[in-house]
Scaffold this motif. Sequence first.
Motif, short mmCIF file in Angstrom:
data_model
loop_
_atom_site.label_atom_id
_atom_site.label_comp_id
_atom_site.label_asym_id
_atom_site.label_seq_id
_atom_site.Cartn_x
_atom_site.Cartn_y
_atom_site.Cartn_z
N ASN A 268 0.81 -1.21 0.00
CA ASN A 268 0.00 0.00 0.00
C ASN A 268 0.85 1.27 0.00
OD1 ASN A 268 -2.54 1.41 0.16
ND2 ASN A 268 -2.17 1.72 2.34
N LYS B 111 -4.26 3.53 -0.19
CA LYS B 111 -5.54 3.44 0.52
C LYS B 111 -5.32 3.76 1.99
CE LYS B 111 -7.03 -0.24 -2.54
NZ LYS B 111 -7.17 -1.69 -2.66
N ASN B 112 -6.36 4.19 2.67
CA ASN B 112 -6.31 4.47 4.10
C ASN B 112 -6.56 3.17 4.86
OD1 ASN B 112 -6.29 5.59 6.60
ND2 ASN B 112 -8.06 6.90 6.30
N GLU C 215 -5.83 0.98 8.22
CA GLU C 215 -5.48 1.22 9.62
C GLU C 215 -4.14 0.58 10.01
OE1 GLU C 215 -7.39 0.29 13.98
OE2 GLU C 215 -8.75 0.64 12.30
N ASP D 178 -1.54 0.11 8.18
CA ASP D 178 -0.44 0.89 7.62
C ASP D 178 -0.24 2.19 8.40
OD1 ASP D 178 0.20 -0.98 5.72
OD2 ASP D 178 -1.06 -0.08 4.17
N ILE D 179 -1.31 2.77 8.90
CA ILE D 179 -1.19 3.97 9.74
C ILE D 179 -0.42 3.60 11.01
CG2 ILE D 179 -2.42 5.78 10.99
CD1 ILE D 179 -2.69 5.85 7.85
N ILE E 269 0.71 12.12 6.12
CA ILE E 269 0.21 10.96 5.40
C ILE E 269 -0.72 11.46 4.31
CG2 ILE E 269 -1.09 8.81 5.53
CD1 ILE E 269 -0.24 8.68 8.52
N VAL F 260 -3.08 10.19 1.13
CA VAL F 260 -3.74 8.98 0.63
C VAL F 260 -4.38 9.28 -0.72
CG1 VAL F 260 -5.51 7.24 1.09
CG2 VAL F 260 -4.19 8.21 2.99
#
Length: 101
Positions: free
Chosen positions: A28, A49-50, A52, A54-55, A79, A81
């Motif tokens: 991602n 994509k957003n 979670e 990866d955040i 960040i 996206v």
Amino acid sequence: MNTAAELKAWNFQVLMLAQALLGAVTPNFRMVVLSCEGDVWVIRFYLEKNIEDDIGEIEDIICQYTAYQDSDLKCKSEILVGNEDLPSLSEADRAVYRRKE
């Protein structure tokens, strides 16, 4: 970059960010860019994509990156996206990671 000291500082920050990214980048992640704005290091994460997880990885990356520092580092992260075209980089930016697109 005018001096050897500036180049050394840039190379150190790029290396520390690359170390922090090891094992954390997922498919991602589109690009990770390091910039310096005044005395603040800015890390921009471009995600498709957003997601979670990866955040959470980004939070871990920033934690690891700052742990590698030997001084009072001023840094911030952003960040972004989306799947639009990635921006062109200026001479003041360094792409530390970029996936093939």
